[in-house]
Design a protein around this motif. Structure first.
Motif, PDB file in Angstrom:
ATOM      1  N   VAL A  72      -2.739 148.395  32.347  1.00 27.78           N
ATOM      2  CA  VAL A  72      -1.336 148.520  32.760  1.00 27.78           C
ATOM      3  C   VAL A  72      -0.649 149.636  31.981  1.00 27.78           C
ATOM      4  CG1 VAL A  72       0.897 147.343  32.838  1.00 27.78           C
ATOM      5  CG2 VAL A  72      -1.171 146.134  33.532  1.00 27.78           C
ATOM      6  N   ASN A  73      -0.885 149.692  30.672  1.00 20.86           N
ATOM      7  CA  ASN A  73      -0.269 150.744  29.855  1.00 20.86           C
ATOM      8  C   ASN A  73      -0.661 152.131  30.344  1.00 20.86           C
ATOM      9  OD1 ASN A  73       0.953 148.845  28.197  1.00 20.86           O
ATOM     10  ND2 ASN A  73      -0.643 148.948  26.649  1.00 20.86           N
ATOM     11  N   SER A  74      -1.913 152.307  30.698  1.00 22.49           N
ATOM     12  CA  SER A  74      -2.390 153.606  31.185  1.00 22.49           C
ATOM     13  C   SER A  74      -1.832 153.918  32.568  1.00 22.49           C
ATOM     14  CB  SER A  74      -3.921 153.618  31.248  1.00 22.49           C
ATOM     15  OG  SER A  74      -4.458 153.426  29.976  1.00 22.49           O
ATOM     16  N   PHE A  75      -1.881 152.946  33.468  1.00 23.10           N
ATOM     17  CA  PHE A  75      -1.429 153.153  34.847  1.00 23.10           C
ATOM     18  C   PHE A  75       0.066 153.472  34.910  1.00 23.10           C
ATOM     19  CE2 PHE A  75       0.108 151.344  38.926  1.00 23.10           C
ATOM     20  CZ  PHE A  75      -0.540 152.220  39.772  1.00 23.10           C
ATOM     21  N   LEU A  76       0.872 152.776  34.117  1.00 22.40           N
ATOM     22  CA  LEU A  76       2.327 152.978  34.143  1.00 22.40           C
ATOM     23  C   LEU A  76       2.826 153.923  33.048  1.00 22.40           C
ATOM     24  CD1 LEU A  76       3.433 149.337  34.996  1.00 22.40           C
ATOM     25  CD2 LEU A  76       3.249 151.299  36.538  1.00 22.40           C
ATOM     26  N   ALA A  77       1.903 154.505  32.282  1.00 17.20           N
ATOM     27  CA  ALA A  77       2.219 155.493  31.237  1.00 17.20           C
ATOM     28  C   ALA A  77       3.204 154.953  30.206  1.00 17.20           C
ATOM     29  CB  ALA A  77       2.730 156.785  31.866  1.00 17.20           C
ATOM     30  N   PHE A  78       2.962 153.733  29.731  1.00 20.44           N
ATOM     31  CA  PHE A  78       3.804 153.150  28.683  1.00 20.44           C
ATOM     32  C   PHE A  78       3.455 153.759  27.338  1.00 20.44           C
ATOM     33  CE2 PHE A  78       4.191 148.897  31.133  1.00 20.44           C
ATOM     34  CZ  PHE A  78       5.148 149.449  31.948  1.00 20.44           C
ATOM     35  N   PRO A  79       4.384 153.955  26.430  1.00 18.93           N
ATOM     36  CA  PRO A  79       5.808 153.649  26.582  1.00 18.93           C
ATOM     37  C   PRO A  79       6.491 154.701  27.452  1.00 18.93           C
ATOM     38  CG  PRO A  79       5.427 154.647  24.453  1.00 18.93           C
ATOM     39  CD  PRO A  79       4.082 154.507  25.123  1.00 18.93           C
ATOM     40  N   THR A  80       7.520 154.274  28.153  1.00 21.03           N
ATOM     41  CA  THR A  80       8.301 155.166  29.008  1.00 21.03           C
ATOM     42  C   THR A  80       9.704 154.601  29.120  1.00 21.03           C
ATOM     43  OG1 THR A  80       8.272 156.393  31.087  1.00 21.03           O
ATOM     44  CG2 THR A  80       7.676 154.054  31.195  1.00 21.03           C
ATOM     45  N   GLU A  81      10.489 155.149  30.008  1.00 20.28           N
ATOM     46  CA  GLU A  81      11.829 154.642  30.269  1.00 20.28           C
ATOM     47  C   GLU A  81      11.970 154.333  31.745  1.00 20.28           C
ATOM     48  OE1 GLU A  81      14.501 157.631  28.839  1.00 20.28           O
ATOM     49  OE2 GLU A  81      14.221 157.030  26.760  1.00 20.28           O
ATOM     50  N   CYS A  82      12.846 153.398  32.041  1.00 24.87           N
ATOM     51  CA  CYS A  82      13.135 153.089  33.443  1.00 24.87           C
ATOM     52  C   CYS A  82      14.626 153.276  33.692  1.00 24.87           C
ATOM     53  CB  CYS A  82      12.688 151.677  33.801  1.00 24.87           C
ATOM     54  SG  CYS A  82      13.661 150.381  33.045  1.00 24.87           S
ATOM     55  N   LEU A  83      14.932 153.571  34.922  1.00 21.41           N
ATOM     56  CA  LEU A  83      16.318 153.744  35.369  1.00 21.41           C
ATOM     57  C   LEU A  83      16.569 152.714  36.453  1.00 21.41           C
ATOM     58  CD1 LEU A  83      18.966 155.445  35.477  1.00 21.41           C
ATOM     59  CD2 LEU A  83      17.814 156.883  37.164  1.00 21.41           C
ATOM     60  N   ALA A  84      17.615 151.919  36.277  1.00 20.53           N
ATOM     61  CA  ALA A  84      17.931 150.863  37.251  1.00 20.53           C
ATOM     62  C   ALA A  84      19.321 151.084  37.829  1.00 20.53           C
ATOM     63  CB  ALA A  84      17.873 149.505  36.570  1.00 20.53           C
ATOM     64  N   TYR A  85      19.428 150.898  39.134  1.00 20.27           N
ATOM     65  CA  TYR A  85      20.713 150.911  39.840  1.00 20.27           C
ATOM     66  C   TYR A  85      20.863 149.592  40.571  1.00 20.27           C
ATOM     67  CZ  TYR A  85      21.561 155.966  39.469  1.00 20.27           C
ATOM     68  OH  TYR A  85      21.817 157.235  39.017  1.00 20.27           O
ATOM     69  N   ILE A  86      22.039 149.021  40.513  1.00 22.50           N
ATOM     70  CA  ILE A  86      22.337 147.818  41.290  1.00 22.50           C
ATOM     71  C   ILE A  86      23.717 147.999  41.921  1.00 22.50           C
ATOM     72  CG2 ILE A  86      22.842 145.343  41.213  1.00 22.50           C
ATOM     73  CD1 ILE A  86      20.832 145.064  38.973  1.00 22.50           C
ATOM     74  N   ASN A  87      23.778 147.899  43.255  1.00 20.59           N
ATOM     75  CA  ASN A  87      25.064 147.839  43.946  1.00 20.59           C
ATOM     76  C   ASN A  87      25.495 146.385  43.955  1.00 20.59           C
ATOM     77  OD1 ASN A  87      25.295 150.611  44.626  1.00 20.59           O
ATOM     78  ND2 ASN A  87      23.798 150.314  46.231  1.00 20.59           N
ATOM     79  N   ALA A  88      26.716 146.114  43.506  1.00 16.76           N
ATOM     80  CA  ALA A  88      27.157 144.730  43.357  1.00 16.76           C
ATOM     81  C   ALA A  88      28.540 144.534  43.965  1.00 16.76           C
ATOM     82  CB  ALA A  88      27.206 144.353  41.893  1.00 16.76           C
TER      83      ALA A  88
END
Length: 96
Positions: A72-88
């Protein structure tokens, strides 16, 4: 009414598996979503403050740490950052 800033703490646990063949350890994520701007070295996004109809867009950037799984670490290139958007849509009521 002036637009209102919103901050929302969010915790999630993501589970990845391939049927009963493979099950990765859970991926934990903690992020603060805001209607302001969220940025880091790699990613950035801009939210939208709460309007009169209760609509807003929340955005957040979070560091994603490696888990105890090489695949999983290799496939998703961890460590990394994620960006989340939620319309609420948020409704506010007066307490009695």
């Amino acid at each position: 009414m002036n637009p209102i800033n919103v901050d929302f703490g969010f915790k999630a646990k993501f589970l990845f598996s391939v049927g009963s063949i493979y099950k990765a350890p859970p991926l934990m994520l903690k992020i603060v979503l805001t209607s302001e701007e969220s940025k880091s070295d790699m990613k950035s996004g801009k939210g939208k403050k709460l309007d009169e109809e209760g609509n807003c867009r929340l955005v957040g950037v979070a560091k994603v740490d490696p888990i105890d799984d090489f695949l999983v670490n290799s496939f998703l290139a961890f460590p990394t950052e994620c960006l989340a958007y939620i319309n609420a849509v948020i409704s506010i009521s007066a307490s009695s």
